[in-house]
Write an enzyme that holds these catalytic residues in place. Structure first.
Site, PDB file in Angstrom:
ATOM      1  N   LYS A  32      10.222   5.205   6.882  1.00 40.09           N
ATOM      2  CA  LYS A  32      10.546   4.009   6.093  1.00 40.09           C
ATOM      3  C   LYS A  32      11.714   4.367   5.185  1.00 40.09           C
ATOM      4  O   LYS A  32      11.570   5.240   4.307  1.00 40.09           O
ATOM      5  CB  LYS A  32       9.348   3.604   5.241  1.00 40.09           C
ATOM      6  CG  LYS A  32       8.152   3.061   6.032  1.00 40.09           C
ATOM      7  CD  LYS A  32       6.925   2.965   5.129  1.00 40.09           C
ATOM      8  CE  LYS A  32       5.846   2.097   5.734  1.00 40.09           C
ATOM      9  NZ  LYS A  32       4.558   2.245   4.987  1.00 40.09           N
ATOM     10  N   HIS A  43      -2.902  -6.065   2.675  1.00 41.93           N
ATOM     11  CA  HIS A  43      -2.035  -7.122   3.203  1.00 41.93           C
ATOM     12  C   HIS A  43      -2.782  -8.431   3.423  1.00 41.93           C
ATOM     13  O   HIS A  43      -2.199  -9.441   3.801  1.00 41.93           O
ATOM     14  CB  HIS A  43      -1.380  -6.674   4.518  1.00 41.93           C
ATOM     15  CG  HIS A  43      -0.574  -5.432   4.358  1.00 41.93           C
ATOM     16  ND1 HIS A  43      -0.216  -4.641   5.416  1.00 41.93           N
ATOM     17  CD2 HIS A  43      -0.064  -4.834   3.250  1.00 41.93           C
ATOM     18  CE1 HIS A  43       0.478  -3.606   4.979  1.00 41.93           C
ATOM     19  NE2 HIS A  43       0.585  -3.700   3.662  1.00 41.93           N
ATOM     20  N   ASP A  69       2.123   8.504   7.126  1.00 37.59           N
ATOM     21  CA  ASP A  69       2.944   7.526   6.397  1.00 37.59           C
ATOM     22  C   ASP A  69       2.893   7.884   4.911  1.00 37.59           C
ATOM     23  O   ASP A  69       3.773   8.605   4.412  1.00 37.59           O
ATOM     24  CB  ASP A  69       2.410   6.117   6.688  1.00 37.59           C
ATOM     25  CG  ASP A  69       3.025   5.044   5.808  1.00 37.59           C
ATOM     26  OD1 ASP A  69       4.043   5.310   5.173  1.00 37.59           O
ATOM     27  OD2 ASP A  69       2.478   3.917   5.750  1.00 37.59           O
ATOM     28  N   HIS A 107       8.976  -1.093   9.190  1.00 39.27           N
ATOM     29  CA  HIS A 107       9.238  -2.083   8.136  1.00 39.27           C
ATOM     30  C   HIS A 107       8.341  -1.802   6.926  1.00 39.27           C
ATOM     31  O   HIS A 107       7.605  -0.828   6.924  1.00 39.27           O
ATOM     32  CB  HIS A 107       8.927  -3.481   8.690  1.00 39.27           C
ATOM     33  CG  HIS A 107       7.462  -3.697   8.975  1.00 39.27           C
ATOM     34  ND1 HIS A 107       6.892  -4.925   9.189  1.00 39.27           N
ATOM     35  CD2 HIS A 107       6.417  -2.808   9.089  1.00 39.27           C
ATOM     36  CE1 HIS A 107       5.597  -4.802   9.405  1.00 39.27           C
ATOM     37  NE2 HIS A 107       5.280  -3.540   9.354  1.00 39.27           N
ATOM     38  N   GLU A 164       1.944  -9.318   7.236  1.00 36.46           N
ATOM     39  CA  GLU A 164       2.789  -8.823   8.332  1.00 36.46           C
ATOM     40  C   GLU A 164       2.699  -9.705   9.577  1.00 36.46           C
ATOM     41  O   GLU A 164       3.046  -9.293  10.686  1.00 36.46           O
ATOM     42  CB  GLU A 164       2.418  -7.367   8.649  1.00 36.46           C
ATOM     43  CG  GLU A 164       2.710  -6.455   7.462  1.00 36.46           C
ATOM     44  CD  GLU A 164       2.579  -4.974   7.778  1.00 36.46           C
ATOM     45  OE1 GLU A 164       2.030  -4.610   8.833  1.00 36.46           O
ATOM     46  OE2 GLU A 164       3.054  -4.166   6.950  1.00 36.46           O
ATOM     47  N   SER A 204       0.871  -1.184   0.000  1.00 37.70           N
ATOM     48  CA  SER A 204       0.000   0.000   0.000  1.00 37.70           C
ATOM     49  C   SER A 204       0.903   1.227   0.000  1.00 37.70           C
ATOM     50  O   SER A 204       0.985   1.971   0.959  1.00 37.70           O
ATOM     51  CB  SER A 204      -0.909  -0.010   1.229  1.00 37.70           C
ATOM     52  OG  SER A 204      -0.164   0.056   2.420  1.00 37.70           O
ATOM     53  N   ASP A 206      -3.345   1.474  11.943  1.00 35.74           N
ATOM     54  CA  ASP A 206      -2.924   2.110  10.689  1.00 35.74           C
ATOM     55  C   ASP A 206      -4.050   1.875   9.687  1.00 35.74           C
ATOM     56  O   ASP A 206      -4.280   0.742   9.262  1.00 35.74           O
ATOM     57  CB  ASP A 206      -1.609   1.507  10.170  1.00 35.74           C
ATOM     58  CG  ASP A 206      -1.228   2.087   8.805  1.00 35.74           C
ATOM     59  OD1 ASP A 206      -1.869   3.065   8.370  1.00 35.74           O
ATOM     60  OD2 ASP A 206      -0.281   1.550   8.181  1.00 35.74           O
ATOM     61  N   GLU A 247      -2.552   5.984  12.362  1.00 36.24           N
ATOM     62  CA  GLU A 247      -1.687   6.269  11.207  1.00 36.24           C
ATOM     63  C   GLU A 247      -2.545   6.347   9.937  1.00 36.24           C
ATOM     64  O   GLU A 247      -3.484   5.562   9.782  1.00 36.24           O
ATOM     65  CB  GLU A 247      -0.663   5.133  11.100  1.00 36.24           C
ATOM     66  CG  GLU A 247       0.282   5.224   9.918  1.00 36.24           C
ATOM     67  CD  GLU A 247       1.220   4.014   9.889  1.00 36.24           C
ATOM     68  OE1 GLU A 247       1.530   3.441  10.957  1.00 36.24           O
ATOM     69  OE2 GLU A 247       1.615   3.631   8.771  1.00 36.24           O
ATOM     70  N   GLN A 259      -6.294  -1.197   7.582  1.00 36.69           N
ATOM     71  CA  GLN A 259      -5.233  -2.147   7.233  1.00 36.69           C
ATOM     72  C   GLN A 259      -4.600  -2.875   8.436  1.00 36.69           C
ATOM     73  O   GLN A 259      -4.311  -4.059   8.369  1.00 36.69           O
ATOM     74  CB  GLN A 259      -4.147  -1.391   6.455  1.00 36.69           C
ATOM     75  CG  GLN A 259      -2.978  -2.233   5.987  1.00 36.69           C
ATOM     76  CD  GLN A 259      -2.018  -1.415   5.138  1.00 36.69           C
ATOM     77  OE1 GLN A 259      -2.232  -1.232   3.964  1.00 36.69           O
ATOM     78  NE2 GLN A 259      -0.963  -0.906   5.744  1.00 36.69           N
ATOM     79  N   GLU A 260      -4.374  -2.136   9.546  1.00 35.98           N
ATOM     80  CA  GLU A 260      -3.597  -2.743  10.640  1.00 35.98           C
ATOM     81  C   GLU A 260      -4.165  -2.392  12.006  1.00 35.98           C
ATOM     82  O   GLU A 260      -4.481  -1.239  12.274  1.00 35.98           O
ATOM     83  CB  GLU A 260      -2.142  -2.248  10.567  1.00 35.98           C
ATOM     84  CG  GLU A 260      -1.516  -2.499   9.212  1.00 35.98           C
ATOM     85  CD  GLU A 260      -0.139  -1.862   9.063  1.00 35.98           C
ATOM     86  OE1 GLU A 260       0.487  -1.551  10.089  1.00 35.98           O
ATOM     87  OE2 GLU A 260       0.280  -1.682   7.916  1.00 35.98           O
ATOM     88  N   LYS A 315       7.707  -0.244  14.391  1.00 33.18           N
ATOM     89  CA  LYS A 315       6.547  -0.885  13.782  1.00 33.18           C
ATOM     90  C   LYS A 315       7.078  -1.951  12.829  1.00 33.18           C
ATOM     91  O   LYS A 315       7.412  -1.668  11.674  1.00 33.18           O
ATOM     92  CB  LYS A 315       5.740   0.183  13.047  1.00 33.18           C
ATOM     93  CG  LYS A 315       4.474  -0.337  12.426  1.00 33.18           C
ATOM     94  CD  LYS A 315       3.751   0.786  11.689  1.00 33.18           C
ATOM     95  CE  LYS A 315       2.574   0.236  10.984  1.00 33.18           C
ATOM     96  NZ  LYS A 315       2.406   0.681   9.620  1.00 33.18           N
TER      97      LYS A 315
HETATM   98  P1  PGA Z   1       3.285  -1.173   3.021  1.00 33.59           P
HETATM   99  O1  PGA Z   1       2.376  -1.025   4.316  1.00 33.59           O
HETATM  100  O2  PGA Z   1       4.636  -1.585   3.419  1.00 33.59           O
HETATM  101  O3  PGA Z   1       2.531  -2.208   2.248  1.00 33.59           O
HETATM  102  O4  PGA Z   1       3.259   0.173   2.336  1.00 33.59           O
HETATM  103  C1  PGA Z   1       2.831  -0.622   5.553  1.00 33.59           C
HETATM  104  C2  PGA Z   1       2.140   0.612   6.018  1.00 33.59           C
HETATM  105  O5  PGA Z   1       1.206   1.122   5.362  1.00 33.59           O
HETATM  106  O6  PGA Z   1       2.531   1.149   7.050  1.00 33.59           O
HETATM  107 ZN    ZN Z   2       1.000   2.871   6.979  1.00 37.59          ZN
END
Ligand code: PGA
Ligand code: ZN
Length: 419
Positions: A335, A155, A310, A363, A207, A40, A242, A283, A163-164, A386
């Site tokens: 990142k 994911h 992010d 990550h 993840e 993403s 997130d 996030e 997503q998370e 993270k």
């Molecule tokens: P990605 O997702 O590594 O697939 O971009 C991680 C995130 O969105 O934090």
């Molecule tokens: Zn993110």
């Protein structure tokens, strides 16, 4: 110590996609680094160069490998390995674009990280110590881990989904205690998942987290709260999410499950979740292009919780500066491959610190056995990581490295945990 050569090869990440490993030789020292890859991804991220040919469905990285072996090697050969900034700058200039589209950010960042490792070796210090030196921050600290135990969105092959959902053991007294709490909760959750949804519910997403077959967000968060209660860590462990909301932003509106929201309504939805589920950080609550939405979110919730950018910031000082000026968020997700070099990542962290933002070293969903970011989070002393669920070695290699660093720092009475 001069660089004898840099070279690269095509290897594979945790999703079975090609990625690039760079190798740097200086004297008797040979060091390597492998690049992670997102799913993403933010649209302003530095460009990951892919071959776009028949092999590997276009995902091969042989062009990026060739760029390291020929162009980058030609320029870096003979440079001093400890000149990190100069080396990164040389590659950025050689590339000549804003987003490393020519050489590929994957080529540049692989070399950049391998150079950092080789330099630390020549100085006979640990990688985290050297990263602290490069950043001029000598406040090593072990992070409180945000662990993604319920995966969703891209994911997990899902649409219109947050997503998370992460557990965040802020009440632990040390990193190893935070690990114990998180691992125990992870296993309690696995048991709960299987009991509720059958044995297949123990399978995991990219993840390392579980993927419940339900669409209601509150029910998902309820599962985590139950697992936390089961282990008795209710006081110590908070929840972090997130949303990766750029993925469910369509024509000015946000879609989660069956529901549709504008930015104000979405902020109210989050506000409700925060009070019900002990959420302390959100996030990418708004989409990367919806700067106004970010403003609404931060105005309303920014004093209460951490608002993390992010996709919005892509670890790029240009966007961090804008977000600081416009009060869009109050924390950076860092990142390394989003911006494409070690020096630029450090600059992003420092700009964030100067403006009293928090920084979380992260990550990617496609990871590798490379544990560079574990040393990075300690060296920068950000206090938050993270790195996914405590499962599968592409994630645990980071946690295991943090345990080694904790041991090393404890022996020197220097093991600080959290900020
Ligand atoms: P990605 O997702 O590594 O697939 O971009 C991680 C995130 O969105 O934090
Ligand atoms: Zn993110």
């Amino acid at each position: 110590m001069q660089i004898d050569y840099v070279k690269a090869r095509q290897v594979f990440d945790s999703r079975g996609n090609p990625t690039i490993e760079a190798e740097v030789k200086t004297g008797k020292i040979i060091e390597r680094a492998i690049v992670a890859s997102g799913a993403s991804t933010g649209s302003n991220e530095a460009i990951e160069l892919r071959d776009k040919e028949k092999a590997f469905n276009g995902k091969g990285v042989l062009k990026a490998v060739e760029n390291v072996n020929l162009k980058i090697n030609e320029k870096l050969k003979g440079m001093t390995v400890t000149e990190q900034e100069n080396i990164d700058k040389t590659m950025i200039e050689l590339d000549g674009t804003e987003n490393k589209a020519n050489l590929g950010a994957n080529a540049v960042v692989a070399v950049s990280m391998a150079v950092t490792r080789a330099a630390a070796k020549t100085k006979e210090i640990s990688l985290y110590e050297y990263l602290g030196e490069l950043a001029d921050i000598k406040k090593y600290c072990l992070p409180v881990p945000q662990m993604n135990v319920l995966n969703g969105g891209k994911h997990a092959g899902l649409e219109n989904d947050i997503q998370e959902r992460m557990i965040y053991p802020v009440g632990a007294k040390s990193f190893s205690e935070a690990m114990q709490m998180s691992v125990e909760i992870y296993h309690a959750l696995k048991k709960l998942m299987k009991k509720k949804f059958g044995s297949l519910a123990g399978l995991i997403g990219d993840e390392g987290g579980f993927v419940p077959k339900i669409t209601d967000e509150e029910q998902k968060l309820e599962l985590i709260l139950n697992a936390i209660e089961e282990t008795g860590y209710t006081k110590e462990v908070k929840i972090v999410i997130d949303c990766a909301s750029s993925e469910f932003f369509k024509e000015g509106n946000y879609f989660i499950g069956e529901k549709k929201f504008n930015a104000g309504e979405l902020t109210d939805f989050y506000s409700d979740l925060i009070s019900k589920f002990n959420i302390v950080s959100i996030e990418d609550g708004m989409a990367e292009q919806d700067w106004q939405g970010w403003n609404i979110l931060t105005e309303k919730l920014g004093k209460k919780i951490q608002i993390v950018g992010d996709d919005l910031l892509v670890t790029n000082i240009k966007f961090i500066e804008k977000a600081i000026k416009e009060n869009s968020c109050n924390a950076l997700l860092l990142k390394v491959n989003q911006i494409g070099s070690v020096s630029e990542s450090i600059a992003s962290a420092k700009l964030s610190f100067e403006n009293n933002w928090n920084v979380i070293v992260s990550h990617r969903s496609g990871e590798t056995e490379d544990g560079f970011i574990a040393d990075l989070v300690v060296g920068l002393g950000t206090g938050q990581s993270k790195f996914g669920a405590p499962a599968r070695s592409d994630r645990n290699t980071k946690y295991n490295q943090l345990l080694r660093i904790e041991e090393e720092l404890s022996e020197k009475n220097k093991a600080v945990f959290g900020k």
